[in-house]
Design an enzyme around this catalytic site. Structure first.
Site, mmCIF file in Angstrom:
data_model
loop_
_atom_site.group_PDB
_atom_site.id
_atom_site.type_symbol
_atom_site.label_atom_id
_atom_site.label_comp_id
_atom_site.label_asym_id
_atom_site.label_seq_id
_atom_site.Cartn_x
_atom_site.Cartn_y
_atom_site.Cartn_z
ATOM 1 N N GLU A 1 4.561 -0.233 -3.073
ATOM 2 C CA GLU A 1 5.189 -0.410 -1.748
ATOM 3 C C GLU A 1 6.717 -0.361 -1.868
ATOM 4 O O GLU A 1 7.406 0.076 -0.942
ATOM 5 C CB GLU A 1 4.739 -1.731 -1.101
ATOM 6 C CG GLU A 1 3.229 -1.849 -0.852
ATOM 7 C CD GLU A 1 2.722 -1.164 0.432
ATOM 8 O OE1 GLU A 1 3.462 -0.360 1.021
ATOM 9 O OE2 GLU A 1 1.556 -1.440 0.826
ATOM 10 N N HIS B 1 -0.735 5.406 3.720
ATOM 11 C CA HIS B 1 -1.753 4.425 4.112
ATOM 12 C C HIS B 1 -2.991 5.045 4.754
ATOM 13 O O HIS B 1 -4.077 4.497 4.638
ATOM 14 C CB HIS B 1 -1.148 3.368 5.042
ATOM 15 C CG HIS B 1 -0.262 2.383 4.337
ATOM 16 N ND1 HIS B 1 0.851 2.754 3.593
ATOM 17 C CD2 HIS B 1 -0.312 1.025 4.243
ATOM 18 C CE1 HIS B 1 1.430 1.674 3.095
ATOM 19 N NE2 HIS B 1 0.746 0.612 3.467
ATOM 20 N N ASN C 1 3.890 3.301 6.962
ATOM 21 C CA ASN C 1 2.510 3.586 6.554
ATOM 22 C C ASN C 1 2.390 4.862 5.740
ATOM 23 O O ASN C 1 1.300 5.439 5.658
ATOM 24 C CB ASN C 1 1.604 3.643 7.784
ATOM 25 C CG ASN C 1 1.271 2.250 8.271
ATOM 26 O OD1 ASN C 1 0.985 1.368 7.476
ATOM 27 N ND2 ASN C 1 1.331 2.056 9.567
HETATM 28 P P1 NAD Z 1 -3.861 -10.204 -2.653
HETATM 29 O O1 NAD Z 1 -3.456 -11.077 -1.571
HETATM 30 O O2 NAD Z 1 -5.298 -9.916 -2.841
HETATM 31 O O3 NAD Z 1 -3.254 -10.775 -4.008
HETATM 32 C C1 NAD Z 1 -3.503 -10.093 -5.205
HETATM 33 C C2 NAD Z 1 -4.137 -11.000 -6.273
HETATM 34 O O4 NAD Z 1 -3.106 -11.779 -6.873
HETATM 35 C C3 NAD Z 1 -5.162 -11.976 -5.758
HETATM 36 O O5 NAD Z 1 -6.178 -12.122 -6.723
HETATM 37 C C4 NAD Z 1 -4.362 -13.264 -5.634
HETATM 38 O O6 NAD Z 1 -5.159 -14.413 -5.686
HETATM 39 C C5 NAD Z 1 -3.462 -13.153 -6.817
HETATM 40 N N1 NAD Z 1 -2.205 -13.867 -6.750
HETATM 41 C C6 NAD Z 1 -1.393 -13.998 -5.675
HETATM 42 N N2 NAD Z 1 -0.249 -14.580 -6.033
HETATM 43 C C7 NAD Z 1 -0.349 -14.854 -7.337
HETATM 44 C C8 NAD Z 1 0.521 -15.450 -8.276
HETATM 45 N N3 NAD Z 1 1.749 -15.827 -7.947
HETATM 46 N N4 NAD Z 1 0.091 -15.591 -9.543
HETATM 47 C C9 NAD Z 1 -1.143 -15.147 -9.903
HETATM 48 N N5 NAD Z 1 -2.002 -14.567 -9.085
HETATM 49 C C10 NAD Z 1 -1.585 -14.409 -7.811
HETATM 50 O O7 NAD Z 1 -3.152 -8.770 -2.543
HETATM 51 P P2 NAD Z 1 -1.681 -8.306 -2.129
HETATM 52 O O8 NAD Z 1 -1.437 -7.088 -2.926
HETATM 53 O O9 NAD Z 1 -0.703 -9.404 -2.169
HETATM 54 O O10 NAD Z 1 -1.862 -7.916 -0.602
HETATM 55 C C11 NAD Z 1 -2.733 -6.864 -0.209
HETATM 56 C C12 NAD Z 1 -3.182 -7.130 1.201
HETATM 57 O O11 NAD Z 1 -2.051 -7.138 2.055
HETATM 58 C C13 NAD Z 1 -4.131 -6.094 1.740
HETATM 59 O O12 NAD Z 1 -5.165 -6.721 2.442
HETATM 60 C C14 NAD Z 1 -3.276 -5.282 2.693
HETATM 61 O O13 NAD Z 1 -4.020 -4.713 3.728
HETATM 62 C C15 NAD Z 1 -2.325 -6.325 3.193
HETATM 63 N N6 NAD Z 1 -1.051 -5.800 3.681
HETATM 64 C C16 NAD Z 1 -0.615 -6.232 4.883
HETATM 65 C C17 NAD Z 1 0.593 -5.798 5.361
HETATM 66 C C18 NAD Z 1 1.127 -6.334 6.653
HETATM 67 O O14 NAD Z 1 2.120 -5.813 7.139
HETATM 68 N N7 NAD Z 1 0.535 -7.366 7.198
HETATM 69 C C19 NAD Z 1 1.376 -4.892 4.611
HETATM 70 C C20 NAD Z 1 0.887 -4.485 3.389
HETATM 71 C C21 NAD Z 1 -0.326 -4.937 2.919
HETATM 72 N N1 GLY Z 2 2.914 -2.324 6.190
HETATM 73 C C1 GLY Z 2 3.109 -1.582 7.381
HETATM 74 C C2 GLY Z 2 3.803 -2.343 8.455
HETATM 75 O O1 GLY Z 2 4.154 -3.487 8.295
HETATM 76 O O2 GLY Z 2 4.032 -1.811 9.503
#
Ligand code: NAD
Ligand code: GLY
Length: 363
Positions: A182, A246, A243
């Site tokens: 990202e 995405h 995106n």
């Molecule tokens: P996640 O939340 O699954 O975290 C990744 C892993 O790391 C998990 O197993 C978690 O328990 C672990 N973890 C988290 N913090 C930790 C730490 N400090 N130490 C050790 N382990 C840790 O994944 P992610 O990559 O953070 O987020 C992906 C999600 O975010 C997806 O569902 C995606 O669709 C969403 N997302 C949302 C937006 C938005 O704008 N709302 C943007 C991008 C992604």
């Molecule tokens: N990650 C895409 C958005 O926040 O719009």
């Protein structure tokens, strides 16, 4: 501590970035006042970081709810359980939901905050690189559906983002790499010099050099803040640029089964597919696509999609929230650092790309 602001009028809020923030009682008091707090975290993050947060929260009505860990739990049941926790704690509209974790925790907790009593405040405390550079900022909240990623949700801005960079010290390396996807995205869509900086700083970032990480988080949040302020609800063509990769990536995540590919991994492969389509359209040169691929490979990110067949891939891509009036609109690259959101591309070239990269039919 570094800070910046998302300029959204009455919904404006600060992003705090730096070490030791989760235990900083003064900062937490400024953000949360003396209000009732429900901390939503998960079974992995809580043992690592909830203690530090609790040490900074002082005495107040405090409840906590731990979610199971994983993208496959970004479901209606998990969302519903957060609402149950709020009801069971008998919290009123003046409570604050704190999301302590990665993007999954942030998206679910934020969606619950958007819905509880028609909307209560929430604070994002992101603990993954991906969440610190992207998901905690901008107010997109939600859950998955078996038919597609993030299909159910709401726009609900947090009142603050507290990104404690120390949290990244416990993050598995695969998750760090996924977050870098990202970060690379921001360079590709908006800032070619930042892309150059990423190329020269990649080794330091992978080695978790604190200064390099802080700079990557700061610049990513600046770009996201600028874009969200221009197009908060993605009604125009600006926020959609975030995106890049995405539409392809969500299709890969859904087809593979949630959690099999990390979100950042699917985005990385999706960004390369978007670049390859841009090349087919004559917008990017071979050398530029090679440059993108090389950076993703150096970051340890996948660049080949699963061979799910172009029909299935297109079917999943068409579930994307960016489809309008039947038209699949895509984020593509006019050049490095300049993304466009468009339906004005050759559908034949997309078909040819998918045929080459995901195969003709499902095996
Ligand atoms: P996640 O939340 O699954 O975290 C990744 C892993 O790391 C998990 O197993 C978690 O328990 C672990 N973890 C988290 N913090 C930790 C730490 N400090 N130490 C050790 N382990 C840790 O994944 P992610 O990559 O953070 O987020 C992906 C999600 O975010 C997806 O569902 C995606 O669709 C969403 N997302 C949302 C937006 C938005 O704008 N709302 C943007 C991008 C992604
Ligand atoms: N990650 C895409 C958005 O926040 O719009």
């Amino acid at each position: 501590m570094d800070s910046l602001r998302i300029e959204l009028g009455e919904r404006a809020y600060p992003i705090y970035i730096g070490p030791r923030l989760l235990g900083d009682a003064g900062l937490l008091e400024r953000v949360l006042g003396r209000r009732d707090v429900l901390v939503v975290s998960n079974e992995t993050v809580a043992p690592l970081w909830l203690g530090r947060l609790r040490s900074g929260l002082g005495t107040r009505r405090l409840a906590q709810h731990l979610l199971p860990d994983g993208e496959q739990y970004k479901t209606m049941e998990a969302f519903s359980a957060v609402l149950d926790a709020l009801v069971n704690a008998r919290f009123n509209r003046d409570c604050v939901v704190v999301a302590l974790g990665g993007g999954v925790v942030g998206d679910i907790a934020g969606f619950a905050a958007a819905c509880y009593q028609r909307g209560v405040d929430f604070v994002q405390m992101p603990t993954t690189l991906l969440a610190q550079v992207d998901s905690s900022v901008g107010g997109k909240t939600g859950i998955n559906h078996s038919g597609g990623k993030n299909l159910i949700g709401a726009f609900h801005q947090p009142i603050a983002v507290v990104a404690d960079t120390d949290a990244l010290s416990t993050l598995p390396q695969r998750e760090l790499r996924a977050g870098l996807a990202e970060v690379i995205k921001y360079g590709l869509i908006r800032d070619e010099p930042f892309l150059g900086w990423l190329e020269s700083s990649l080794d330091a970032l992978l080695a978790r050099d604190p200064a390099a990480l802080a700079q990557a988080i700061r610049r990513s949040c600046e770009i996201k803040a600028e874009i969200v302020a221009l197009d908060e609800r993605e009604t125009g063509a600006t926020r959609a640029l975030l995106n890049l990769g995405h539409t392809f990536g969500h299709a890969i995540e859904t087809a593979a089964g949630y959690g099999a590919w990390l979100h950042g991994e699917a985005v990385a492969t999706g960004m390369l597919l978007a670049a390859e389509l841009s090349q087919r359209l004559g917008w990017l040169g071979v050398a530029e696509v090679d440059r993108i691929r090389a950076l993703l490979v150096r970051a340890g990110l996948p660049t080949d999609p699963p061979r799910l067949g172009r029909t299935r891939m297109l079917q999943l891509m068409r579930m994307d929230k960016k489809v309008r009036e039947g038209q699949l609109r895509l984020v593509l690259l006019k050049r490095l650092g300049n993304a466009v959101f468009t339906a004005d591309y050759s559908a034949d070239e997309l078909e040819l790309l998918l045929k080459a990269r995901v195969g003709e039919a499902a095996p």
